[in-house]
Design a protein around this motif. Structure first.
Motif, PDB file in Angstrom:
ATOM      1  N   SER A  18       0.685  -1.027  -0.021  1.00 48.63           N
ATOM      2  CA  SER A  18      -0.127   0.176  -0.005  1.00 48.63           C
ATOM      3  C   SER A  18       1.546   1.436   0.155  1.00 48.63           C
ATOM      4  O   SER A  18       0.001   1.988  -0.506  1.00 48.63           O
ATOM      5  CB  SER A  18      -1.056   0.197   1.445  1.00 48.63           C
ATOM      6  OG  SER A  18      -0.278   0.005   2.645  1.00 48.63           O
ATOM      7  N   LYS A  19       2.182   0.990   0.172  1.00 50.78           N
ATOM      8  CA  LYS A  19       3.216   2.158   0.073  1.00 50.78           C
ATOM      9  C   LYS A  19       4.348   2.714  -0.860  1.00 50.78           C
ATOM     10  O   LYS A  19       4.273   1.050  -1.323  1.00 50.78           O
ATOM     11  CB  LYS A  19       3.961   2.459   1.323  1.00 50.78           C
ATOM     12  CG  LYS A  19       2.724   2.420   2.761  1.00 50.78           C
ATOM     13  CD  LYS A  19       3.676   2.886   4.336  1.00 50.78           C
ATOM     14  CE  LYS A  19       2.632   2.837   5.365  1.00 50.78           C
ATOM     15  NZ  LYS A  19       3.461   3.199   6.271  1.00 50.78           N
ATOM     16  N   ARG A  20       4.444   3.158  -1.280  1.00 52.26           N
ATOM     17  CA  ARG A  20       5.820   3.147  -2.501  1.00 52.26           C
ATOM     18  C   ARG A  20       7.005   3.502  -2.189  1.00 52.26           C
ATOM     19  O   ARG A  20       8.104   3.465  -2.766  1.00 52.26           O
ATOM     20  CB  ARG A  20       4.904   5.015  -3.339  1.00 52.26           C
ATOM     21  CG  ARG A  20       3.448   4.962  -3.780  1.00 52.26           C
ATOM     22  CD  ARG A  20       3.203   5.868  -4.598  1.00 52.26           C
ATOM     23  NE  ARG A  20       1.614   6.127  -4.970  1.00 52.26           N
ATOM     24  CZ  ARG A  20       1.539   5.839  -6.696  1.00 52.26           C
ATOM     25  NH1 ARG A  20       2.552   4.665  -7.212  1.00 52.26           N
ATOM     26  NH2 ARG A  20       0.003   5.403  -6.613  1.00 52.26           N
ATOM     27  N   ASP A  21       6.618   3.890  -0.731  1.00 55.59           N
ATOM     28  CA  ASP A  21       7.503   4.398  -0.352  1.00 55.59           C
ATOM     29  C   ASP A  21       9.603   3.178  -0.588  1.00 55.59           C
ATOM     30  O   ASP A  21      11.111   3.852   0.138  1.00 55.59           O
ATOM     31  CB  ASP A  21       7.731   3.919   1.601  1.00 55.59           C
ATOM     32  CG  ASP A  21       6.870   5.456   1.539  1.00 55.59           C
ATOM     33  OD1 ASP A  21       5.611   5.959   1.170  1.00 55.59           O
ATOM     34  OD2 ASP A  21       6.700   5.988   3.078  1.00 55.59           O
ATOM     35  N   TYR A  22       9.010   1.831  -0.290  1.00 54.98           N
ATOM     36  CA  TYR A  22       9.872   1.193  -0.678  1.00 54.98           C
ATOM     37  C   TYR A  22      10.028   0.535  -2.441  1.00 54.98           C
ATOM     38  O   TYR A  22      11.146  -0.209  -2.384  1.00 54.98           O
ATOM     39  CB  TYR A  22       9.277  -0.580   0.143  1.00 54.98           C
ATOM     40  CG  TYR A  22       9.021  -0.033   1.373  1.00 54.98           C
ATOM     41  CD1 TYR A  22       9.780  -0.290   2.343  1.00 54.98           C
ATOM     42  CD2 TYR A  22       7.604   0.175   1.876  1.00 54.98           C
ATOM     43  CE1 TYR A  22       9.402   0.060   3.490  1.00 54.98           C
ATOM     44  CE2 TYR A  22       7.149   0.350   3.294  1.00 54.98           C
ATOM     45  CZ  TYR A  22       8.316  -0.030   4.226  1.00 54.98           C
ATOM     46  OH  TYR A  22       7.403   0.069   5.408  1.00 54.98           O
ATOM     47  N   ALA A  23      10.231   1.688  -2.796  1.00 59.87           N
ATOM     48  CA  ALA A  23       9.792   1.621  -3.721  1.00 59.87           C
ATOM     49  C   ALA A  23      11.721   1.342  -4.848  1.00 59.87           C
ATOM     50  O   ALA A  23      12.471   0.479  -5.516  1.00 59.87           O
ATOM     51  CB  ALA A  23       9.870   2.259  -5.539  1.00 59.87           C
TER      52      ALA A  23
END
Length: 230
Positions: free
Chosen positions: A79-84
């Motif tokens: 659900s998060k883009r932070d780890y892309a």
């Protein structure tokens, strides 16, 4: 294609199972609610692809991926883009943002399938003009001049041409050692480019026929010297 679903959210697992289960040739071999359960399952069962959440209690999806030195292709579902950025440094097949749409999951599965279908190919360099790709009992000749760039993806290396890519089960270091260094240059831990194919360099990326390749800081000076950038 054997697919394992790993997510601590039961609703998310159900949604992925319903979509993936309708894709032709996809077989769901199991579902796990945490990464450690998946790690133990993979010791006994074979998975081609893992649909893997990142934020889970205990071991995270990123940690599980690092612990799988060789094995399934990873498609992150989060659900998060932070780890892309961190995810793609692990050379995963794809990175999907929840809620995952049917179209996006199908696209990711197709991408993984293409990579798996090419996994039997091996590379030999005959001279400075050709690379020979072995696919089962067929040897294909690939001109070095057709290669735009080379990309590392976990246990595979993808040789990109204008028309398609060839995936071989090897390391980027092995490929780098076999390619002539007067024509190819490492620009990132995961990328090698054909110097003569570079169109532009801007904002930390190389553009080759509308495709972008990242340039790491550690390689930028060498690239500039090689390009005779003033």
């Amino acid at each position: 294609m054997n697919v394992l679903i790993v997510d601590d959210n039961e609703i998310a697992r159900d949604a992925l199972r319903q979509i993936a289960g309708r894709i032709k040739d996809v077989h769901i071999i199991g579902e796990c609610s945490d990464a450690m359960q998946a790690y133990n399952l993979l010791k006994e069962a074979h998975a081609d692809v893992i649909l893997l959440d990142i934020e889970m209690p205990g071991m995270t999806g990123l940690e599980l991926t690092r612990n799988l030195e060789k094995g399934p292709l990873i498609i992150f579902t989060t659900s998060k883009r932070d780890y892309a950025v961190e995810a793609f440094e692990l050379n995963v097949a794809d990175y999907l943002i929840k809620p995952v749409s049917s179209a996006r999951l199908i696209q990711a599965i197709d991408k993984a399938r293409e990579l798996l279908d090419s996994a039997g190919e091996e590379m030999k360099v005959n001279d400075d003009e050709f690379i020979f790709i072995r696919d089962s009992n067929i040897i294909k000749r690939l001109k070095l001049d057709d290669i735009l760039f080379v990309e590392s993806m976990r246990d595979y290396v993808k040789l990109h041409t204008a028309q398609r890519f060839y995936a071989i089960h090897n390391t980027l270091k092995t490929v780098e050692d076999r390619l002539p260094d007067n024509r190819f240059l490492r620009v990132h831990r995961s990328y090698i480019v054909a110097v003569s194919k570079i169109d532009t360099i801007r904002e930390g990326v190389i553009v080759i026929q509308d495709k972008t390749v990242p340039v790491a800081d550690a390689y930028r000076s060498t690239l500039n010297k090689r390009m005779n950038v003033l």
